[in-house]
Design a protein around this motif. Structure first.
Motif, PDB file in Angstrom:
ATOM      1  N   ILE A   9      11.106  -0.574 -12.273  1.00  0.00           N
ATOM      2  CA  ILE A   9      11.060   0.588 -11.388  1.00  0.00           C
ATOM      3  C   ILE A   9      10.553   0.153 -10.017  1.00  0.00           C
ATOM      4  O   ILE A   9       9.817  -0.826  -9.883  1.00  0.00           O
ATOM      5  CB  ILE A   9      10.175   1.721 -11.937  1.00  0.00           C
ATOM      6  CG1 ILE A   9       8.731   1.260 -12.122  1.00  0.00           C
ATOM      7  CG2 ILE A   9      10.739   2.280 -13.228  1.00  0.00           C
ATOM      8  CD1 ILE A   9       7.775   2.395 -12.436  1.00  0.00           C
ATOM      9  N   THR A  10      10.972   0.890  -9.019  1.00  0.00           N
ATOM     10  CA  THR A  10      10.513   0.688  -7.646  1.00  0.00           C
ATOM     11  C   THR A  10      10.212   2.053  -7.049  1.00  0.00           C
ATOM     12  O   THR A  10      11.039   2.965  -7.125  1.00  0.00           O
ATOM     13  CB  THR A  10      11.589  -0.019  -6.794  1.00  0.00           C
ATOM     14  OG1 THR A  10      11.920  -1.260  -7.401  1.00  0.00           O
ATOM     15  CG2 THR A  10      11.091  -0.264  -5.375  1.00  0.00           C
ATOM     16  N   ARG A  11       9.011   2.182  -6.470  1.00  0.00           N
ATOM     17  CA  ARG A  11       8.607   3.420  -5.814  1.00  0.00           C
ATOM     18  C   ARG A  11       8.186   3.085  -4.387  1.00  0.00           C
ATOM     19  O   ARG A  11       7.403   2.153  -4.187  1.00  0.00           O
ATOM     20  CB  ARG A  11       7.449   4.072  -6.555  1.00  0.00           C
ATOM     21  CG  ARG A  11       7.828   4.551  -7.937  1.00  0.00           C
ATOM     22  CD  ARG A  11       6.633   5.105  -8.634  1.00  0.00           C
ATOM     23  NE  ARG A  11       5.746   4.005  -9.003  1.00  0.00           N
ATOM     24  CZ  ARG A  11       5.151   3.898 -10.177  1.00  0.00           C
ATOM     25  NH1 ARG A  11       5.321   4.811 -11.080  1.00  0.00           N
ATOM     26  NH2 ARG A  11       4.364   2.881 -10.431  1.00  0.00           N
ATOM     27  N   THR A  12       8.685   3.835  -3.427  1.00  0.00           N
ATOM     28  CA  THR A  12       8.312   3.615  -2.037  1.00  0.00           C
ATOM     29  C   THR A  12       8.045   4.956  -1.359  1.00  0.00           C
ATOM     30  O   THR A  12       8.618   5.976  -1.736  1.00  0.00           O
ATOM     31  CB  THR A  12       9.416   2.868  -1.249  1.00  0.00           C
ATOM     32  OG1 THR A  12      10.613   3.641  -1.268  1.00  0.00           O
ATOM     33  CG2 THR A  12       9.680   1.501  -1.838  1.00  0.00           C
ATOM     34  N   ALA A  13       7.197   4.901  -0.358  1.00  0.00           N
ATOM     35  CA  ALA A  13       6.916   6.067   0.480  1.00  0.00           C
ATOM     36  C   ALA A  13       6.568   5.553   1.872  1.00  0.00           C
ATOM     37  O   ALA A  13       5.910   4.524   2.013  1.00  0.00           O
ATOM     38  CB  ALA A  13       5.769   6.888  -0.084  1.00  0.00           C
ATOM     39  N   SER A  14       7.041   6.258   2.883  1.00  0.00           N
ATOM     40  CA  SER A  14       6.695   5.870   4.253  1.00  0.00           C
ATOM     41  C   SER A  14       6.564   7.114   5.115  1.00  0.00           C
ATOM     42  O   SER A  14       7.247   8.117   4.905  1.00  0.00           O
ATOM     43  CB  SER A  14       7.736   4.913   4.837  1.00  0.00           C
ATOM     44  OG  SER A  14       8.973   5.560   4.986  1.00  0.00           O
ATOM     45  N   LEU A  15       5.671   7.020   6.086  1.00  0.00           N
ATOM     46  CA  LEU A  15       5.413   8.093   7.028  1.00  0.00           C
ATOM     47  C   LEU A  15       5.381   7.487   8.420  1.00  0.00           C
ATOM     48  O   LEU A  15       4.750   6.452   8.634  1.00  0.00           O
ATOM     49  CB  LEU A  15       4.072   8.774   6.727  1.00  0.00           C
ATOM     50  CG  LEU A  15       3.589   9.808   7.733  1.00  0.00           C
ATOM     51  CD1 LEU A  15       4.496  11.032   7.713  1.00  0.00           C
ATOM     52  CD2 LEU A  15       2.158  10.209   7.447  1.00  0.00           C
ATOM     53  N   SER A  57       4.200  -5.717  -8.062  1.00  0.00           N
ATOM     54  CA  SER A  57       3.437  -5.831  -6.822  1.00  0.00           C
ATOM     55  C   SER A  57       3.270  -4.448  -6.209  1.00  0.00           C
ATOM     56  O   SER A  57       4.113  -3.574  -6.385  1.00  0.00           O
ATOM     57  CB  SER A  57       4.137  -6.767  -5.830  1.00  0.00           C
ATOM     58  OG  SER A  57       5.349  -6.193  -5.382  1.00  0.00           O
ATOM     59  N   THR A  58       2.171  -4.285  -5.501  1.00  0.00           N
ATOM     60  CA  THR A  58       1.900  -3.048  -4.777  1.00  0.00           C
ATOM     61  C   THR A  58       1.447  -3.430  -3.372  1.00  0.00           C
ATOM     62  O   THR A  58       0.580  -4.282  -3.211  1.00  0.00           O
ATOM     63  CB  THR A  58       0.800  -2.228  -5.475  1.00  0.00           C
ATOM     64  OG1 THR A  58       1.223  -1.948  -6.803  1.00  0.00           O
ATOM     65  CG2 THR A  58       0.537  -0.927  -4.746  1.00  0.00           C
ATOM     66  N   GLN A  59       2.057  -2.798  -2.386  1.00  0.00           N
ATOM     67  CA  GLN A  59       1.705  -3.077  -0.989  1.00  0.00           C
ATOM     68  C   GLN A  59       1.467  -1.771  -0.253  1.00  0.00           C
ATOM     69  O   GLN A  59       2.174  -0.785  -0.465  1.00  0.00           O
ATOM     70  CB  GLN A  59       2.836  -3.818  -0.275  1.00  0.00           C
ATOM     71  CG  GLN A  59       3.114  -5.189  -0.794  1.00  0.00           C
ATOM     72  CD  GLN A  59       4.275  -5.834  -0.054  1.00  0.00           C
ATOM     73  OE1 GLN A  59       5.032  -5.178   0.653  1.00  0.00           O
ATOM     74  NE2 GLN A  59       4.410  -7.130  -0.209  1.00  0.00           N
ATOM     75  N   PHE A  60       0.477  -1.798   0.609  1.00  0.00           N
ATOM     76  CA  PHE A  60       0.221  -0.685   1.515  1.00  0.00           C
ATOM     77  C   PHE A  60       0.128  -1.269   2.918  1.00  0.00           C
ATOM     78  O   PHE A  60      -0.587  -2.244   3.127  1.00  0.00           O
ATOM     79  CB  PHE A  60      -1.086   0.034   1.148  1.00  0.00           C
ATOM     80  CG  PHE A  60      -1.407   1.169   2.068  1.00  0.00           C
ATOM     81  CD1 PHE A  60      -0.711   2.355   1.980  1.00  0.00           C
ATOM     82  CD2 PHE A  60      -2.383   1.038   3.035  1.00  0.00           C
ATOM     83  CE1 PHE A  60      -0.991   3.407   2.836  1.00  0.00           C
ATOM     84  CE2 PHE A  60      -2.675   2.083   3.892  1.00  0.00           C
ATOM     85  CZ  PHE A  60      -1.968   3.269   3.789  1.00  0.00           C
ATOM     86  N   ARG A  68       6.397  -2.065  -7.063  1.00  0.00           N
ATOM     87  CA  ARG A  68       7.466  -2.590  -7.911  1.00  0.00           C
ATOM     88  C   ARG A  68       6.854  -3.047  -9.218  1.00  0.00           C
ATOM     89  O   ARG A  68       5.814  -3.689  -9.229  1.00  0.00           O
ATOM     90  CB  ARG A  68       8.159  -3.776  -7.237  1.00  0.00           C
ATOM     91  CG  ARG A  68       8.806  -3.417  -5.933  1.00  0.00           C
ATOM     92  CD  ARG A  68       9.231  -4.673  -5.176  1.00  0.00           C
ATOM     93  NE  ARG A  68       9.623  -4.343  -3.841  1.00  0.00           N
ATOM     94  CZ  ARG A  68      10.879  -4.199  -3.439  1.00  0.00           C
ATOM     95  NH1 ARG A  68      11.853  -4.391  -4.296  1.00  0.00           N
ATOM     96  NH2 ARG A  68      11.158  -3.888  -2.202  1.00  0.00           N
ATOM     97  N   GLN A  69       7.543  -2.722 -10.315  1.00  0.00           N
ATOM     98  CA  GLN A  69       7.024  -3.083 -11.623  1.00  0.00           C
ATOM     99  C   GLN A  69       8.169  -3.429 -12.562  1.00  0.00           C
ATOM    100  O   GLN A  69       9.160  -2.711 -12.622  1.00  0.00           O
ATOM    101  CB  GLN A  69       6.217  -1.928 -12.215  1.00  0.00           C
ATOM    102  CG  GLN A  69       5.557  -2.230 -13.534  1.00  0.00           C
ATOM    103  CD  GLN A  69       4.470  -3.267 -13.426  1.00  0.00           C
ATOM    104  OE1 GLN A  69       3.611  -3.178 -12.575  1.00  0.00           O
ATOM    105  NE2 GLN A  69       4.511  -4.271 -14.275  1.00  0.00           N
TER     106      GLN A  69
END
Length: 183
Positions: free
Chosen positions: A126-132, A162-165, A152-153
């Motif tokens: 799975i891939t989850r993204t959010a942007s503002l 991995s998780t990025q902010f 991403r998992q």
């Protein structure tokens, strides 16, 4: 109030069948079903919301076993222009542009061998993204902020992920000078 609504969708079904002749018959079958969906709503006061999704299911069959496929994607976006009130109202050269995006994608492929009972995943992620994003300009200076989140998992093998902010501030100064004296 709503100014406009746009909706589009469809269905795509694909079936491929391959037959090999001879003594050892090796027939292969591949089926795939895809359903895309797109919805966009334009609201009064420059607000636009949209959703885009896609759903896919498939299976394959050959002499060594069966393969199953699933894929799902979702994407939601919101964009607008905001005119600030109060002390900032007269200081900005243009309205504040706002953009928000969220997305999700999941994919799973598994294989069941002829002698097996369980479908063993070889892709499961799975891939989850959010942007503002916010930006505007004042006094010849264009500036803004961007925030993004990416996760991403994988659920196969070592189960890596991995998780990025990220936070970004940006600015651009536009100025003009007088004419240069030429001698």
């Amino acid at each position: 109030g709503i100014r406009a609504i746009n909706v589009s969708s469809g269905i795509v079904r694909t079936v491929r069948e391959i037959e090999f002749g001879g003594r050892a018959r090796q027939n292969r079958l591949d089926e795939d079903l895809q359903v895309p969906l797109d919805v966009s709503i334009s609201w009064l006061r420059n607000l636009v919301t949209s959703y885009r999704g896609a759903f896919r299911n498939g299976r394959g069959l050959d002499p060594t076993g069966e393969t199953e496929r699933e894929q799902t994607t979702h994407r939601v976006s919101v964009s607008s222009q905001l005119v600030p009130s109060g002390p900032f109202r007269g200081r900005l050269d243009r309205p504040i542009r706002l953009s928000l995006l969220m997305a999700y994608s999941g994919e799973r492929n598994c294989r069941t061998p002829v002698a097996g009972e369980d479908c063993v995943a070889f892709i499961d992620q799975i891939t989850r993204t959010a942007s503002l994003s916010l930006d505007t300009s004042a006094g010849g200076l264009e500036f803004g902020v961007q925030l993004s989140y990416d996760d991403r998992q994988s659920f196969v093998g070592q189960r890596t992920g991995s998780t990025q902010f990220q936070l970004g501030l940006f600015g651009q100064l536009d100025f003009s000078a007088g004419s240069l004296p030429l001698r």
